[in-house]
Write an enzyme that holds these catalytic residues in place. Structure first.
Site, short mmCIF file in Angstrom:
data_model
loop_
_atom_site.label_atom_id
_atom_site.label_comp_id
_atom_site.label_asym_id
_atom_site.label_seq_id
_atom_site.Cartn_x
_atom_site.Cartn_y
_atom_site.Cartn_z
CE LYS A 1 1.97 1.00 5.46
NZ LYS A 1 2.63 -0.14 4.53
CG ASP B 1 -2.77 4.33 8.10
OD1 ASP B 1 -3.72 3.46 7.60
OD2 ASP B 1 -2.24 4.24 8.95
CG HIS B 2 -5.12 1.36 2.91
ND1 HIS B 2 -3.76 1.21 3.26
CD2 HIS B 2 -5.55 0.33 2.85
CE1 HIS B 2 -3.63 -0.28 3.32
NE2 HIS B 2 -4.83 -0.65 3.09
CD GLU C 1 -1.93 -8.39 5.23
OE1 GLU C 1 -2.48 -8.02 3.97
OE2 GLU C 1 -1.12 -7.94 5.56
CG ASP D 1 3.83 -3.68 5.59
OD1 ASP D 1 4.10 -2.54 4.72
OD2 ASP D 1 3.18 -4.80 5.51
CG HIS E 1 -2.14 -0.23 8.14
ND1 HIS E 1 -2.20 1.20 7.35
CD2 HIS E 1 -1.45 -0.85 7.36
CE1 HIS E 1 -1.83 0.95 6.26
NE2 HIS E 1 -1.44 -0.03 5.86
C1 BG6 Z 1 -0.23 -2.12 3.43
C2 BG6 Z 1 0.80 -2.92 3.55
O1 BG6 Z 1 -0.10 -0.88 3.86
O2 BG6 Z 1 -1.41 -2.67 3.84
C3 BG6 Z 1 0.44 -4.37 3.26
O3 BG6 Z 1 2.30 -2.57 3.01
C4 BG6 Z 1 -0.72 -4.98 3.37
O4 BG6 Z 1 1.79 -5.35 3.50
C5 BG6 Z 1 -1.62 -3.99 3.26
O5 BG6 Z 1 -1.06 -6.25 2.76
C6 BG6 Z 1 -2.99 -4.60 3.99
O6 BG6 Z 1 -4.06 -3.67 3.73
P1 BG6 Z 1 -5.56 -4.28 3.69
O7 BG6 Z 1 -6.42 -3.01 3.36
O8 BG6 Z 1 -5.72 -5.27 2.50
O9 BG6 Z 1 -5.84 -4.99 5.08
#
Ligand code: BG6
Length: 506
Positions: free
Chosen positions: A163, A192-193, A231, A250, A255
């Site tokens: 991404k 997409d993690h 966050e 972002d 997500h």
């Molecule tokens: C990333 C974003 O894809 O996902 C970051 O670029 C964000 O800005 C992150 O902090 C959030 O991932 P997670 O797994 O910590 O919720």
């Protein structure tokens, strides 16, 4: 309490060479190599395996290996099993080169042949593009022109793209077109993690493996849905990337839309990649596209000012290194979206995400329609608690149901109570990076957790009107919020005008 269940066992993935572009970067050290290590510990990494790192820095394979040996214990999510570490490190080779230079691919080709012979990886190759996004198309082109990613006579060749996939609809389309002129769709894995998170994957199981929810999963019973990815982290050292990106790009088309599509999609005909991905794309395709006025009305963007998080003072976003002192980039966004289909007509979906908020909290909350309070008109009860089904994604992994119960005693009195299923009470899982399943799936050729070109473009199509109107009027309606708060008050007003309110971020 039930006895805890360990994760199901699977067989090792196909023999393969795992080639990482951007091998000296943060992602490789922090997530990819620790994930490969976890796969090795779980017996899921194939015996015939090689890891090839490609990057610009002048470095020998020994030096690259030594570097990984140093960082792996730091980023490993579980105790170090030295045999597994040695196994992963023994598979490592480094290829120096500019990813936009033909000579790099000639060297890489020679190295691949050598390693493939030595480690018997059967010609299967996984190219992982862990580079900045500007590298995706050029690397794709080189992989195509050099023939390194060509699939013929059996072995598979797959490309994982990190991404962000594009920065708007036009660039995402162009990138898809470019990649699809070189590779087949089933060779492209857009990562997409969020889809690597167990709780996100479980949304499908919750909805479709239970007879209980589907009959009420519609506009007859659901009042609205709230999707929150909050966050407490600030932008920190990512100013250079973030200031040109913002919270919407972002987090939302990727997500948050993965969460939205899993929550709202129609049941797929089979639990298989194409069936699931088609339904997800269809759902995003059904999200109402807004005009400029609606975009302004249905979105709130905010930027954090100074404040306090975890008892520590936080500088305003505009004082972040590499952020313009007069930046209008949003660090918070809230949207109201409507879905134009039979199931969801008139059910608002409220989405919000932001940095520097009071807590890290990702959840999907489904609010069911209120019971008629009229039945209790001759009692002291004048309001009922709200019925929510809450899917906690992180940091607390749970599914909770909030409903009304009678307070014990001779008179009728009611209060809201909760019933919660916590993952940790039932399942014994070792902490992971979240990349293990995604990498393993790619190695076995299962794309169920990877969005397809149409899904990616459908997501950008929805956010494009918001991007356009904000670009045209950068200062208009940019709210500010205190770092450590729950976001701008304008976001509360977005729901208040519909007679609703956000769940607390706590
Ligand atoms: C990333 C974003 O894809 O996902 C970051 O670029 C964000 O800005 C992150 O902090 C959030 O991932 P997670 O797994 O910590 O919720």
């Amino acid at each position: 309490m039930n006895r805890k269940t360990a994760p199901t066992r699977a067989k090792p993935a196909d023999p393969c060479c795992f080639v990482i572009f951007g091998a000296t970067g943060d992602l490789t050290h922090r997530l990819l190599v620790p994930a490969l290590y976890n796969l090795a510990v779980e017996g899921l990494l194939p015996e015939a395996f090689a890891l090839l790192g490609v990057a610009r820095s002048e470095m020998s394979s020994e030096a690259f290996r030594a570097d990984l040996a140093k960082t792996l214990p730091k980023f490993a999510t579980r105790d170090i099993d030295q045999r597994a570490v040695d196994r992963v490190l023994a598979s490592v080779t480094y290829v120096q080169g500019d990813p936009d230079d033909n000579a790099t691919y000639e060297r890489l080709g020679r190295e691949l042949e050598r390693v493939e012979g030595e480690r018997q990886t059967k010609g299967n190759r996984l190219f992982y593009l862990a580079t900045p996004p500007a590298g995706f198309a050029p690397i794709g082109r080189h992989l195509g022109n050099s023939g390194l990613a060509r699939e013929e006579d059996g072995p598979w060749r797959r490309v994982v793209i990190e991404k962000p996939f594009g920065t708007d609809l036009a660039s995402a389309r162009a990138l898809n077109q470019e990649l699809l002129s070189i590779l087949k769709e089933d060779q492209i894995f857009r990562i997409d993690h969020y889809l690597g998170k167990e709780t996100v994957q479980n949304i499908l199981v919750l909805r479709f493996a239970n007879g209980l929810f589907e009959p009420i999963w519609n506009r007859d019973h659901i009042d609205h849905v709230q999707i929150t990815v909050a966050e407490s982290l600030t932008v920190g050292r990512r100013g250079a990337y973030y200031d040109g990106t913002g919270a919407l790009r972002d987090m939302v088309p990727n997500h948050l839309f993965q969460l939205l599509s899993l929550i709202a999609m129609e049941p797929p005909s089979r639990f298989a990649a194409d069936a699931v991905r088609a339904e997800k794309a269809q759902l995003l395709d059904a999200v109402q596209l807004v005009d400029r006025d609606e975009a302004l009305r249905n979105a709130v963007r905010g930027q954090y000012g100074e404040g306090i998080i975890d008892n520590k003072p936080v500088e305003p976003y505009r004082r972040t290194p590499n952020v313009a002192a007069d930046s209008t980039t949003e660090t918070y966004v809230a949207l109201k979206l409507m879905i134009d289909n039979w199931r969801w007509a008139n059910v608002p979906f409220y989405l919000r995400t932001g940095k520097a908020l009071s807590a890290k909290q990702s959840e999907v909350a489904i609010k069911f329609k209120q019971a008629p309070v009229a039945m209790f008109r001759d009692t002291p009860i004048d309001r009922l608690a709200e019925n929510f089904l809450v899917i906690g994604i992180q940091p607390n992994e749970f599914i909770g149901l909030e409903f009304n119960a009678k307070i014990p005693g001779p008179s009728i009195a009611i209060r809201g109570v909760g019933m919660t299923f916590k993952y940790q009470d039932y399942f014994d899982t070792a902490p992971s990076t979240g990349y293990e399943t995604l990498i393993y799936d790619c190695m076995i050729g299962d794309a169920i957790l990877y969005p397809r070109a149409d899904g990616i473009e459908a997501g950008w199509r929805v956010v494009q009107p918001f991007l356009d109107v904000w670009r045209e009027q950068p200062d208009k309606d940019l709210a500010t919020y205190r770092a450590g708060s729950e976001g701008p008050k304008e976001a509360d007003a977005l729901l208040a005008k519909d007679g609703r309110r956000w769940r607390p971020i706590a």
